[in-house]
Design a protein around this motif. Sequence first.
Motif, short mmCIF file in Angstrom:
data_model
loop_
_atom_site.label_atom_id
_atom_site.label_comp_id
_atom_site.label_asym_id
_atom_site.label_seq_id
_atom_site.Cartn_x
_atom_site.Cartn_y
_atom_site.Cartn_z
N ASP A 1 -89.40 95.84 48.85
CA ASP A 1 -88.00 95.53 48.59
C ASP A 1 -87.74 94.03 48.58
O ASP A 1 -86.59 93.58 48.43
CB ASP A 1 -87.09 96.21 49.62
CG ASP A 1 -87.42 95.81 51.06
OD1 ASP A 1 -88.26 94.92 51.26
OD2 ASP A 1 -86.84 96.41 51.99
N GLY A 2 -88.81 93.23 48.74
CA GLY A 2 -88.68 91.78 48.72
C GLY A 2 -88.36 91.16 50.06
O GLY A 2 -88.37 89.93 50.19
N ILE A 3 -88.08 91.97 51.07
CA ILE A 3 -87.75 91.46 52.40
C ILE A 3 -89.03 91.12 53.15
O ILE A 3 -89.98 91.90 53.16
CB ILE A 3 -86.92 92.48 53.19
CG1 ILE A 3 -85.58 92.72 52.50
CG2 ILE A 3 -86.71 92.00 54.63
CD1 ILE A 3 -84.73 93.78 53.15
N GLN A 4 -89.06 89.95 53.76
CA GLN A 4 -90.23 89.52 54.53
C GLN A 4 -90.21 90.10 55.93
O GLN A 4 -89.16 90.13 56.59
CB GLN A 4 -90.27 87.99 54.63
CG GLN A 4 -90.61 87.26 53.34
CD GLN A 4 -90.53 85.77 53.55
OE1 GLN A 4 -89.46 85.20 53.71
NE2 GLN A 4 -91.70 85.12 53.57
N ASP A 5 -91.37 90.54 56.39
CA ASP A 5 -91.53 90.85 57.81
C ASP A 5 -91.41 89.55 58.59
O ASP A 5 -91.70 88.46 58.08
CB ASP A 5 -92.90 91.47 58.07
CG ASP A 5 -93.04 92.85 57.46
OD1 ASP A 5 -92.06 93.61 57.49
OD2 ASP A 5 -94.14 93.17 56.96
N GLU A 6 -91.04 89.65 59.85
CA GLU A 6 -90.94 88.48 60.72
C GLU A 6 -91.96 88.58 61.84
O GLU A 6 -92.17 89.65 62.40
CB GLU A 6 -89.53 88.35 61.29
CG GLU A 6 -88.48 88.11 60.20
CD GLU A 6 -87.09 87.83 60.75
OE1 GLU A 6 -86.96 87.65 61.99
OE2 GLU A 6 -86.15 87.79 59.94
N ILE B 1 -85.97 89.34 68.34
CA ILE B 1 -86.37 90.57 67.65
C ILE B 1 -85.20 91.13 66.83
O ILE B 1 -84.07 91.18 67.30
CB ILE B 1 -86.85 91.63 68.67
CG1 ILE B 1 -88.10 91.14 69.42
CG2 ILE B 1 -87.15 92.96 67.98
CD1 ILE B 1 -88.51 92.05 70.57
N ASN B 2 -85.50 91.52 65.59
CA ASN B 2 -84.51 92.21 64.77
C ASN B 2 -85.19 93.31 63.96
O ASN B 2 -86.37 93.61 64.19
CB ASN B 2 -83.76 91.23 63.87
CG ASN B 2 -84.68 90.49 62.90
OD1 ASN B 2 -85.67 91.05 62.42
ND2 ASN B 2 -84.35 89.25 62.60
N GLU B 3 -84.47 93.89 63.03
CA GLU B 3 -85.03 95.02 62.27
C GLU B 3 -86.19 94.63 61.37
O GLU B 3 -86.94 95.50 60.89
CB GLU B 3 -83.93 95.68 61.43
CG GLU B 3 -83.37 94.84 60.31
CD GLU B 3 -82.26 93.89 60.77
OE1 GLU B 3 -81.62 93.28 59.90
OE2 GLU B 3 -82.03 93.79 62.00
N ASN B 4 -86.39 93.33 61.13
CA ASN B 4 -87.49 92.87 60.28
C ASN B 4 -88.72 92.44 61.06
O ASN B 4 -89.74 92.12 60.47
CB ASN B 4 -87.03 91.71 59.39
CG ASN B 4 -85.92 92.11 58.43
OD1 ASN B 4 -85.95 93.21 57.89
ND2 ASN B 4 -84.95 91.24 58.24
N THR B 5 -88.63 92.42 62.39
CA THR B 5 -89.76 92.01 63.22
C THR B 5 -90.89 93.03 63.11
O THR B 5 -90.68 94.23 63.33
CB THR B 5 -89.34 91.87 64.69
OG1 THR B 5 -88.25 90.95 64.79
CG2 THR B 5 -90.50 91.36 65.53
N SER B 6 -92.08 92.56 62.77
CA SER B 6 -93.22 93.48 62.66
C SER B 6 -94.31 93.17 63.67
O SER B 6 -95.02 94.07 64.11
CB SER B 6 -93.81 93.44 61.24
OG SER B 6 -94.33 92.15 60.95
N VAL B 7 -94.45 91.88 64.04
CA VAL B 7 -95.53 91.47 64.94
C VAL B 7 -95.01 90.41 65.90
O VAL B 7 -94.20 89.54 65.53
CB VAL B 7 -96.74 90.90 64.17
CG1 VAL B 7 -97.84 90.44 65.13
CG2 VAL B 7 -97.29 91.92 63.18
N ILE B 8 -95.48 90.48 67.15
CA ILE B 8 -95.21 89.42 68.14
C ILE B 8 -96.56 88.94 68.67
O ILE B 8 -97.41 89.75 69.06
CB ILE B 8 -94.35 89.93 69.31
CG1 ILE B 8 -92.99 90.43 68.80
CG2 ILE B 8 -94.14 88.83 70.35
CD1 ILE B 8 -92.12 91.08 69.87
N LEU B 9 -96.75 87.64 68.68
CA LEU B 9 -98.00 87.04 69.17
C LEU B 9 -97.77 86.44 70.56
O LEU B 9 -96.87 85.61 70.74
CB LEU B 9 -98.47 85.94 68.22
CG LEU B 9 -98.62 86.32 66.74
CD1 LEU B 9 -99.03 85.10 65.91
CD2 LEU B 9 -99.63 87.44 66.58
N LEU B 10 -98.57 86.87 71.52
CA LEU B 10 -98.53 86.33 72.89
C LEU B 10 -99.87 85.68 73.18
O LEU B 10 -100.90 86.34 73.14
CB LEU B 10 -98.25 87.44 73.91
CG LEU B 10 -96.95 88.23 73.76
CD1 LEU B 10 -96.88 89.33 74.83
CD2 LEU B 10 -95.73 87.32 73.85
N CYS B 11 -99.85 84.40 73.45
CA CYS B 11 -101.10 83.64 73.68
C CYS B 11 -101.24 83.36 75.17
O CYS B 11 -100.42 82.64 75.75
CB CYS B 11 -101.06 82.33 72.90
SG CYS B 11 -102.60 81.39 72.90
#
Length: 371
Positions: free
Chosen positions: A112-117, A159-169
Amino acid sequence: MTENSVPQDQVQPRSIVARLPKYAAGKPPVQIQGLSSFKLSSNEIPFGPLPQVRQAVLDQDALNRYPDPLSTKLREALADYLDVPADDIVTGAGSLGALVQILNTFAGQNEDGIQDEVIFAWRSFEAYPILVQTAGALPVPVPVLADGRHDLEAMIEAINENTSVILLCTPNNPTGPILTQAEVDDFISRVPRNVLIVLDEAYIEFVRDPQSVDGVKTYKANQNVVLLRTFSKAHGLANLRVGYSVAHPEITNNLRVIATPFAVSSVAQDAAIASLKHIDAVYERVDSLVAERERVVAALVEQGWKFPATQANFVWLPLGEKTTQFVERAEARALSVRGFAHEGVRISIAEPEANDRFIGLCAESLDLAQS
Protein backbone atom coordinates in the motif's frame (compact mmCIF):
# COMPACT_ATOMS: atom_id res chain seq x y z
CA MET A 1 21.90 21.41 -15.15
CA THR A 2 23.26 22.28 -11.70
CA GLU A 3 26.84 21.57 -10.67
CA ASN A 4 25.95 18.49 -8.59
CA SER A 5 23.13 17.09 -10.73
CA VAL A 6 23.49 13.81 -12.61
CA PRO A 7 22.70 13.71 -16.35
CA GLN A 8 19.48 11.80 -17.00
CA ASP A 9 21.20 9.49 -19.46
CA GLN A 10 23.52 8.12 -16.76
CA VAL A 11 22.80 5.16 -14.49
CA GLN A 12 21.58 6.48 -11.15
CA PRO A 13 21.21 4.80 -7.73
CA ARG A 14 18.01 4.72 -5.75
CA SER A 15 17.23 8.15 -4.31
CA ILE A 16 17.62 6.79 -0.76
CA VAL A 17 21.35 6.22 -1.33
CA ALA A 18 22.15 9.94 -1.26
CA ARG A 19 20.25 10.32 2.03
CA LEU A 20 21.82 7.42 3.88
CA PRO A 21 24.22 8.22 6.72
CA LYS A 22 27.71 6.92 6.02
CA TYR A 23 29.08 4.02 8.07
CA ALA A 24 32.49 5.01 9.43
CA ALA A 25 34.77 2.09 10.26
CA GLY A 26 37.40 2.60 12.96
CA LYS A 27 40.53 4.19 11.55
CA PRO A 28 43.99 2.67 11.98
CA PRO A 29 46.36 4.50 14.34
CA VAL A 30 48.83 7.14 13.19
CA GLN A 31 52.40 5.85 13.10
CA ILE A 32 54.65 7.88 15.38
CA GLN A 33 58.35 7.21 15.66
CA GLY A 34 59.33 5.76 19.03
CA LEU A 35 55.79 4.73 19.98
CA SER A 36 53.95 1.47 19.48
CA SER A 37 50.64 2.26 17.83
CA PHE A 38 47.31 0.82 19.00
CA LYS A 39 43.92 0.65 17.33
CA LEU A 40 41.20 1.31 19.92
CA SER A 41 38.54 2.34 17.42
CA SER A 42 36.77 -0.85 16.31
CA ASN A 43 36.02 -2.85 19.49
CA GLU A 44 38.25 -5.68 18.33
CA ILE A 45 39.83 -7.78 21.04
CA PRO A 46 43.64 -7.59 21.05
CA PHE A 47 44.19 -11.37 20.93
CA GLY A 48 44.72 -13.48 17.85
CA PRO A 49 42.66 -16.63 17.36
CA LEU A 50 43.07 -19.57 19.72
CA PRO A 51 45.67 -22.07 18.47
CA GLN A 52 42.92 -24.62 17.88
CA VAL A 53 40.96 -22.10 15.82
CA ARG A 54 44.03 -21.22 13.79
CA GLN A 55 44.57 -24.91 13.07
CA ALA A 56 40.96 -25.33 11.97
CA VAL A 57 41.52 -22.56 9.43
CA LEU A 58 44.79 -24.07 8.21
CA ASP A 59 43.14 -27.47 7.77
CA GLN A 60 40.77 -26.19 5.09
CA ASP A 61 41.19 -28.15 1.86
CA ALA A 62 37.87 -27.63 0.05
CA LEU A 63 38.01 -23.96 -0.82
CA ASN A 64 36.86 -24.85 -4.33
CA ARG A 65 33.54 -26.03 -2.90
CA TYR A 66 30.59 -23.97 -1.73
CA PRO A 67 29.91 -24.13 2.01
CA ASP A 68 26.83 -25.71 3.54
CA PRO A 69 24.25 -22.91 3.05
CA LEU A 70 22.47 -23.87 6.28
CA SER A 71 25.67 -23.99 8.38
CA THR A 72 24.37 -27.26 9.79
CA LYS A 73 27.43 -28.26 11.85
CA LEU A 74 27.78 -24.80 13.31
CA ARG A 75 24.09 -24.57 14.18
CA GLU A 76 24.28 -27.95 15.90
CA ALA A 77 27.31 -26.81 17.91
CA LEU A 78 25.51 -23.59 18.86
CA ALA A 79 22.40 -25.57 19.79
CA ASP A 80 24.45 -27.59 22.29
CA TYR A 81 26.18 -24.48 23.62
CA LEU A 82 23.00 -22.43 24.07
CA ASP A 83 20.64 -25.34 24.84
CA VAL A 84 18.26 -24.38 22.06
CA PRO A 85 16.92 -26.25 18.99
CA ALA A 86 19.23 -26.04 15.98
CA ASP A 87 16.24 -25.07 13.85
CA ASP A 88 15.91 -21.89 15.92
CA ILE A 89 19.29 -20.66 14.65
CA VAL A 90 19.97 -18.81 11.39
CA THR A 91 23.56 -17.86 10.58
CA GLY A 92 24.71 -14.71 8.81
CA ALA A 93 27.82 -12.78 7.86
CA GLY A 94 28.44 -11.44 11.35
CA SER A 95 25.61 -10.14 13.51
CA LEU A 96 25.38 -7.32 10.97
CA GLY A 97 24.54 -9.80 8.21
CA ALA A 98 22.09 -11.58 10.49
CA LEU A 99 20.40 -8.25 11.22
CA VAL A 100 20.16 -7.44 7.50
CA GLN A 101 18.26 -10.70 7.07
CA ILE A 102 15.88 -9.80 9.89
CA LEU A 103 15.13 -6.31 8.60
CA ASN A 104 14.75 -7.43 4.99
CA THR A 105 12.24 -10.03 6.17
CA PHE A 106 10.18 -8.00 8.63
CA ALA A 107 10.57 -4.31 7.72
CA GLY A 108 10.19 -2.40 4.48
CA GLN A 109 7.64 -0.67 2.29
CA ASN A 110 4.32 -2.45 2.01
CA GLU A 111 2.16 -2.94 -1.07
CA ASP A 112 0.00 0.00 0.00
CA GLY A 113 3.09 2.23 -0.09
CA ILE A 114 3.20 2.69 3.69
CA GLN A 115 6.61 2.16 5.28
CA ASP A 116 7.10 -0.05 8.29
CA GLU A 117 8.76 1.74 11.21
CA VAL A 118 11.77 0.44 13.12
CA ILE A 119 12.43 1.87 16.58
CA PHE A 120 15.91 1.92 18.10
CA ALA A 121 17.83 3.85 20.75
CA TRP A 122 20.14 6.63 19.60
CA ARG A 123 22.96 6.85 19.82
CA SER A 124 23.33 3.13 19.33
CA PHE A 125 24.97 0.95 16.67
CA GLU A 126 25.56 3.32 13.76
CA ALA A 127 24.55 0.72 11.16
CA TYR A 128 20.95 0.65 12.41
CA PRO A 129 19.61 3.68 10.47
CA ILE A 130 21.54 2.63 7.36
CA LEU A 131 20.16 -0.93 7.35
CA VAL A 132 16.62 0.17 8.20
CA GLN A 133 16.46 2.64 5.31
CA THR A 134 18.16 0.23 2.92
CA ALA A 135 15.38 -2.25 3.68
CA GLY A 136 12.86 0.43 2.74
CA ALA A 137 11.58 1.04 6.26
CA LEU A 138 11.40 4.25 8.27
CA PRO A 139 13.94 4.67 11.10
CA VAL A 140 12.59 5.94 14.43
CA PRO A 141 15.58 6.84 16.64
CA VAL A 142 14.80 7.49 20.30
CA PRO A 143 17.48 9.46 22.21
CA VAL A 144 19.23 7.60 25.01
CA LEU A 145 19.03 8.91 28.55
CA ALA A 146 21.75 11.10 30.02
CA ASP A 147 23.44 8.02 31.47
CA GLY A 148 23.66 6.34 28.05
CA ARG A 149 20.84 3.87 28.74
CA HIS A 150 17.85 3.13 26.52
CA ASP A 151 14.84 5.34 27.24
CA LEU A 152 12.39 2.45 27.24
CA GLU A 153 9.43 4.62 28.17
CA ALA A 154 10.02 6.87 25.18
CA MET A 155 10.46 3.81 22.96
CA ILE A 156 7.07 2.49 24.11
CA GLU A 157 5.52 5.86 23.32
CA ALA A 158 7.03 5.75 19.81
CA ILE A 159 5.12 2.56 18.91
CA ASN A 160 2.24 2.97 16.46
CA GLU A 161 0.29 0.87 13.98
CA ASN A 162 3.22 0.96 11.51
CA THR A 163 5.86 -0.29 13.96
CA SER A 164 7.21 -3.65 12.80
CA VAL A 165 10.57 -4.02 14.58
CA ILE A 166 12.24 -2.69 17.73
CA LEU A 167 16.01 -2.98 18.18
CA LEU A 168 17.43 -3.24 21.71
CA CYS A 169 21.22 -3.14 21.95
CA THR A 170 22.60 -4.56 25.21
CA PRO A 171 25.27 -3.63 26.14
CA ASN A 172 24.59 -0.55 24.06
CA ASN A 173 27.19 0.35 21.45
CA PRO A 174 28.76 2.91 21.84
CA THR A 175 27.65 4.00 25.32
CA GLY A 176 28.10 0.68 27.18
CA PRO A 177 25.17 0.17 29.62
CA ILE A 178 23.11 -3.02 29.73
CA LEU A 179 19.39 -3.63 29.83
CA THR A 180 18.25 -5.56 32.91
CA GLN A 181 16.02 -8.61 32.82
CA ALA A 182 13.33 -6.83 34.83
CA GLU A 183 13.09 -3.82 32.54
CA VAL A 184 13.16 -5.93 29.37
CA ASP A 185 10.41 -8.21 30.71
CA ASP A 186 8.30 -5.16 31.51
CA PHE A 187 9.04 -3.64 28.10
CA ILE A 188 8.06 -6.79 26.21
CA SER A 189 4.79 -7.05 28.14
CA ARG A 190 3.82 -3.61 26.80
CA VAL A 191 4.78 -4.17 23.16
CA PRO A 192 2.14 -5.52 20.74
CA ARG A 193 2.74 -9.20 19.97
CA ASN A 194 2.94 -8.50 16.24
CA VAL A 195 6.03 -6.32 16.70
CA LEU A 196 9.36 -8.11 16.46
CA ILE A 197 11.84 -7.30 19.26
CA VAL A 198 15.52 -7.82 18.46
CA LEU A 199 17.96 -8.25 21.36
CA ASP A 200 21.34 -7.33 19.91
CA GLU A 201 23.87 -9.01 22.24
CA ALA A 202 27.08 -8.59 20.25
CA TYR A 203 29.01 -7.87 23.48
CA ILE A 204 27.21 -10.25 25.83
CA GLU A 205 30.33 -12.24 26.77
CA PHE A 206 31.82 -9.17 28.48
CA VAL A 207 28.81 -8.65 30.77
CA ARG A 208 29.31 -9.34 34.48
CA ASP A 209 26.24 -7.63 35.95
CA PRO A 210 23.92 -10.35 37.36
CA GLN A 211 20.87 -8.19 36.62
CA SER A 212 21.57 -8.21 32.89
CA VAL A 213 18.90 -9.55 30.57
CA ASP A 214 19.35 -13.20 29.60
CA GLY A 215 18.70 -13.23 25.87
CA VAL A 216 18.29 -16.98 25.55
CA LYS A 217 15.79 -17.13 28.41
CA THR A 218 13.93 -14.14 27.00
CA TYR A 219 13.57 -15.48 23.46
CA LYS A 220 12.40 -18.86 24.80
CA ALA A 221 9.60 -17.13 26.71
CA ASN A 222 8.47 -14.83 23.90
CA GLN A 223 7.41 -15.71 20.36
CA ASN A 224 8.20 -12.20 19.06
CA VAL A 225 11.78 -11.95 20.36
CA VAL A 226 14.87 -12.71 18.28
CA LEU A 227 18.38 -12.88 19.73
CA LEU A 228 21.36 -11.55 17.77
CA ARG A 229 24.95 -12.64 18.49
CA THR A 230 28.37 -12.75 16.86
CA PHE A 231 31.75 -14.46 16.89
CA SER A 232 33.44 -11.16 15.94
CA LYS A 233 34.03 -9.78 19.43
CA ALA A 234 34.76 -12.17 22.31
CA HIS A 235 35.80 -15.01 19.99
CA GLY A 236 38.14 -12.73 18.04
CA LEU A 237 36.88 -13.80 14.61
CA ALA A 238 35.88 -10.39 13.25
CA ASN A 239 37.65 -10.98 9.93
CA LEU A 240 35.77 -14.22 9.24
CA ARG A 241 32.27 -12.67 9.48
CA VAL A 242 30.16 -15.20 11.34
CA GLY A 243 27.12 -14.33 13.42
CA TYR A 244 23.65 -15.69 14.01
CA SER A 245 20.12 -15.03 15.17
CA VAL A 246 18.03 -17.22 17.47
CA ALA A 247 14.23 -17.20 17.32
CA HIS A 248 11.18 -19.43 17.16
CA PRO A 249 10.36 -21.32 13.93
CA GLU A 250 7.63 -18.85 13.00
CA ILE A 251 10.44 -16.32 12.56
CA THR A 252 13.34 -18.47 11.38
CA ASN A 253 11.32 -20.14 8.62
CA ASN A 254 10.80 -16.71 7.09
CA LEU A 255 14.39 -15.61 7.69
CA ARG A 256 15.68 -18.56 5.68
CA VAL A 257 13.70 -17.37 2.66
CA ILE A 258 15.60 -14.07 2.69
CA ALA A 259 18.97 -15.32 4.02
CA THR A 260 21.93 -14.76 1.72
CA PRO A 261 23.05 -18.15 0.32
CA PHE A 262 26.54 -19.24 1.43
CA ALA A 263 26.93 -16.12 3.61
CA VAL A 264 29.12 -17.97 6.13
CA SER A 265 32.10 -19.73 4.59
CA SER A 266 33.21 -23.20 5.62
CA VAL A 267 36.39 -21.57 6.95
CA ALA A 268 34.33 -19.35 9.24
CA GLN A 269 32.06 -22.20 10.29
CA ASP A 270 34.91 -24.52 11.25
CA ALA A 271 36.72 -21.70 13.07
CA ALA A 272 33.59 -20.88 15.05
CA ILE A 273 33.02 -24.55 15.92
CA ALA A 274 36.63 -24.86 17.13
CA SER A 275 36.16 -21.77 19.27
CA LEU A 276 33.01 -23.22 20.85
CA LYS A 277 34.85 -26.48 21.57
CA HIS A 278 37.39 -24.48 23.57
CA ILE A 279 34.98 -22.00 25.12
CA ASP A 280 36.80 -22.13 28.48
CA ALA A 281 39.93 -20.74 26.82
CA VAL A 282 37.83 -18.06 25.15
CA TYR A 283 36.42 -16.99 28.50
CA GLU A 284 39.83 -16.96 30.12
CA ARG A 285 40.86 -14.31 27.61
CA VAL A 286 37.57 -12.47 27.99
CA ASP A 287 38.03 -12.45 31.77
CA SER A 288 41.45 -10.86 31.37
CA LEU A 289 39.94 -8.17 29.14
CA VAL A 290 37.12 -7.53 31.62
CA ALA A 291 39.75 -7.12 34.35
CA GLU A 292 41.48 -4.54 32.16
CA ARG A 293 38.16 -2.78 31.60
CA GLU A 294 37.58 -2.55 35.34
CA ARG A 295 41.13 -1.23 35.83
CA VAL A 296 40.60 1.46 33.20
CA VAL A 297 37.18 2.41 34.57
CA ALA A 298 38.54 2.69 38.12
CA ALA A 299 41.43 4.89 36.94
CA LEU A 300 39.11 7.23 35.03
CA VAL A 301 36.69 7.50 37.94
CA GLU A 302 39.59 8.34 40.24
CA GLN A 303 40.65 11.07 37.82
CA GLY A 304 37.18 12.58 38.03
CA TRP A 305 35.70 11.54 34.69
CA LYS A 306 31.95 10.99 34.49
CA PHE A 307 30.74 8.48 31.89
CA PRO A 308 28.12 5.72 31.46
CA ALA A 309 28.58 2.43 33.31
CA THR A 310 29.97 0.01 30.73
CA GLN A 311 29.58 -3.76 30.55
CA ALA A 312 31.18 -4.05 27.12
CA ASN A 313 34.79 -4.06 25.91
CA PHE A 314 34.83 -0.28 25.51
CA VAL A 315 34.19 2.94 27.39
CA TRP A 316 32.31 6.02 26.22
CA LEU A 317 33.39 9.55 27.05
CA PRO A 318 30.56 12.07 26.42
CA LEU A 319 32.78 14.91 25.22
CA GLY A 320 30.24 16.78 23.12
CA GLU A 321 31.80 19.61 21.13
CA LYS A 322 35.27 18.71 22.44
CA THR A 323 35.23 15.29 20.79
CA THR A 324 37.51 16.26 17.93
CA GLN A 325 40.12 17.69 20.30
CA PHE A 326 40.30 14.42 22.22
CA VAL A 327 40.58 12.38 19.02
CA GLU A 328 43.47 14.58 17.88
CA ARG A 329 45.25 14.22 21.22
CA ALA A 330 44.87 10.46 20.98
CA GLU A 331 46.30 10.44 17.45
CA ALA A 332 49.31 12.38 18.72
CA ARG A 333 49.94 9.46 21.10
CA ALA A 334 49.62 6.81 18.36
CA LEU A 335 46.15 5.79 19.58
CA SER A 336 43.17 5.57 17.25
CA VAL A 337 39.81 6.03 18.97
CA ARG A 338 36.30 6.27 17.54
CA GLY A 339 34.97 9.79 17.66
CA PHE A 340 31.33 10.64 17.03
CA ALA A 341 31.29 14.32 16.10
CA HIS A 342 29.73 16.63 18.69
CA GLU A 343 28.76 13.64 20.87
CA GLY A 344 31.64 11.68 22.33
CA VAL A 345 34.42 9.13 21.93
CA ARG A 346 34.32 5.34 22.20
CA ILE A 347 37.56 3.69 23.25
CA SER A 348 38.09 -0.07 22.99
CA ILE A 349 39.84 -1.90 25.82
CA ALA A 350 43.06 -3.37 24.46
CA GLU A 351 46.53 -4.45 25.56
CA PRO A 352 47.67 -3.19 29.00
CA GLU A 353 50.25 -0.91 27.37
CA ALA A 354 47.57 0.69 25.20
CA ASN A 355 45.23 1.02 28.17
CA ASP A 356 47.99 2.65 30.23
CA ARG A 357 48.56 5.21 27.49
CA PHE A 358 44.83 5.89 27.27
CA ILE A 359 44.64 6.39 31.04
CA GLY A 360 47.52 8.85 30.77
CA LEU A 361 45.78 10.67 27.94
CA CYS A 362 42.66 11.03 30.06
CA ALA A 363 44.67 12.36 32.99
CA GLU A 364 46.05 15.06 30.69
CA SER A 365 42.67 15.84 29.13
CA LEU A 366 40.49 16.65 32.11
CA ASP A 367 40.10 20.12 30.62
CA LEU A 368 37.91 18.50 27.96
CA ALA A 369 35.65 16.64 30.39
CA GLN A 370 32.01 17.68 30.25
CA SER A 371 30.63 19.10 33.46
